[in-house]
Design a protein around this motif. Structure first.
Motif, PDB file in Angstrom:
ATOM      1  N   GLU A 184       0.881  -1.167   0.000  1.00 14.55           N
ATOM      2  CA  GLU A 184       0.000   0.000   0.000  1.00 14.55           C
ATOM      3  C   GLU A 184       0.915   1.212   0.000  1.00 14.55           C
ATOM      4  O   GLU A 184       1.831   1.301   0.821  1.00 14.55           O
ATOM      5  CB  GLU A 184      -0.906  -0.020   1.229  1.00 14.55           C
ATOM      6  CG  GLU A 184      -1.849  -1.213   1.212  1.00 14.55           C
ATOM      7  CD  GLU A 184      -2.708  -1.314   2.461  1.00 14.55           C
ATOM      8  OE1 GLU A 184      -2.278  -0.828   3.535  1.00 14.55           O
ATOM      9  OE2 GLU A 184      -3.800  -1.871   2.366  1.00 14.55           O
ATOM     10  N   PHE A 185       0.686   2.122  -0.931  1.00 15.11           N
ATOM     11  CA  PHE A 185       1.605   3.244  -1.062  1.00 15.11           C
ATOM     12  C   PHE A 185       0.860   4.531  -1.353  1.00 15.11           C
ATOM     13  O   PHE A 185      -0.258   4.521  -1.848  1.00 15.11           O
ATOM     14  CB  PHE A 185       2.654   2.961  -2.145  1.00 15.11           C
ATOM     15  CG  PHE A 185       2.080   2.880  -3.542  1.00 15.11           C
ATOM     16  CD1 PHE A 185       2.170   3.969  -4.401  1.00 15.11           C
ATOM     17  CD2 PHE A 185       1.458   1.729  -4.007  1.00 15.11           C
ATOM     18  CE1 PHE A 185       1.650   3.903  -5.689  1.00 15.11           C
ATOM     19  CE2 PHE A 185       0.938   1.647  -5.287  1.00 15.11           C
ATOM     20  CZ  PHE A 185       1.033   2.739  -6.132  1.00 15.11           C
ATOM     21  N   ASP A 186       1.520   5.618  -1.045  1.00  9.84           N
ATOM     22  CA  ASP A 186       1.001   6.963  -1.324  1.00  9.84           C
ATOM     23  C   ASP A 186       1.719   7.449  -2.575  1.00  9.84           C
ATOM     24  O   ASP A 186       2.932   7.679  -2.539  1.00  9.84           O
ATOM     25  CB  ASP A 186       1.285   7.874  -0.135  1.00  9.84           C
ATOM     26  CG  ASP A 186       0.816   9.305  -0.339  1.00  9.84           C
ATOM     27  OD1 ASP A 186       0.485   9.692  -1.483  1.00  9.84           O
ATOM     28  OD2 ASP A 186       0.789  10.046   0.661  1.00  9.84           O
ATOM     29  N   THR A 213       2.002  10.190  -3.870  1.00 11.61           N
ATOM     30  CA  THR A 213       2.687  11.487  -3.731  1.00 11.61           C
ATOM     31  C   THR A 213       4.053  11.307  -3.083  1.00 11.61           C
ATOM     32  O   THR A 213       4.874  12.213  -3.103  1.00 11.61           O
ATOM     33  CB  THR A 213       1.841  12.491  -2.912  1.00 11.61           C
ATOM     34  OG1 THR A 213       1.705  12.013  -1.570  1.00 11.61           O
ATOM     35  CG2 THR A 213       0.485  12.712  -3.552  1.00 11.61           C
ATOM     36  N   VAL A 214       4.292  10.118  -2.517  1.00 14.19           N
ATOM     37  CA  VAL A 214       5.575   9.818  -1.875  1.00 14.19           C
ATOM     38  C   VAL A 214       6.441   8.949  -2.777  1.00 14.19           C
ATOM     39  O   VAL A 214       7.631   9.196  -2.951  1.00 14.19           O
ATOM     40  CB  VAL A 214       5.351   9.118  -0.510  1.00 14.19           C
ATOM     41  CG1 VAL A 214       6.673   8.714   0.124  1.00 14.19           C
ATOM     42  CG2 VAL A 214       4.555  10.022   0.425  1.00 14.19           C
ATOM     43  N   THR A 252       6.008   6.564  -6.578  1.00  9.77           N
ATOM     44  CA  THR A 252       5.120   6.197  -7.681  1.00  9.77           C
ATOM     45  C   THR A 252       5.136   4.685  -7.902  1.00  9.77           C
ATOM     46  O   THR A 252       6.056   3.983  -7.462  1.00  9.77           O
ATOM     47  CB  THR A 252       5.532   6.891  -8.992  1.00  9.77           C
ATOM     48  OG1 THR A 252       6.817   6.374  -9.402  1.00  9.77           O
ATOM     49  CG2 THR A 252       5.592   8.404  -8.835  1.00  9.77           C
TER      50      THR A 252
END
Length: 99
Positions: free
Chosen positions: A10-12, A14-15, A17
């Motif tokens: 799970e990743f953001d 904006t932090v 890609t």
């Protein structure tokens, strides 16, 4: 029933890609040999943009068809957390071997 061992990331975006995650994956992985289902190489995607990015990464790894890359590209489906003894497996193995 066949199963494939996988990580759920799970990743953001904006932090980091999706493409950067694929770059890290390809730096640590050499999918140039066929494997059985449990240990096969696979990239899972949640949308068409991610699918296209995965296909591009595989083309890059295969150097435009010069090398066979064994990676399945599939949409994300059901994900089941492994039993506790599988969690942090390498850390647990290193701890028990240091005793």
């Amino acid at each position: 029933m066949d199963a494939t061992e996988a990580y759920l990331i799970e990743f953001d975006p904006t932090v980091i890609t999706y493409e950067e995650i694929l770059d890290h994956w390809s730096d640590m992985h050499a999918p140039f040999y066929p494997s059985k289902c449990q240990y096969r190489s696979a990239i899972f995607y949640t949308n068409e943009e991610q699918r296209d990015a995965a296909k591009s990464k595989i083309e890059e790894l295969g150097k435009g068809g010069q090398r066979k890359v064994y990676v399945d590209i599939e949409p994300v489906s059901a994900f089941y957390r492994a039993e506790e003894y599988h969690q942090d497996f390498l850390t647990k193995q290193m701890s028990s071997s240091a005793i």
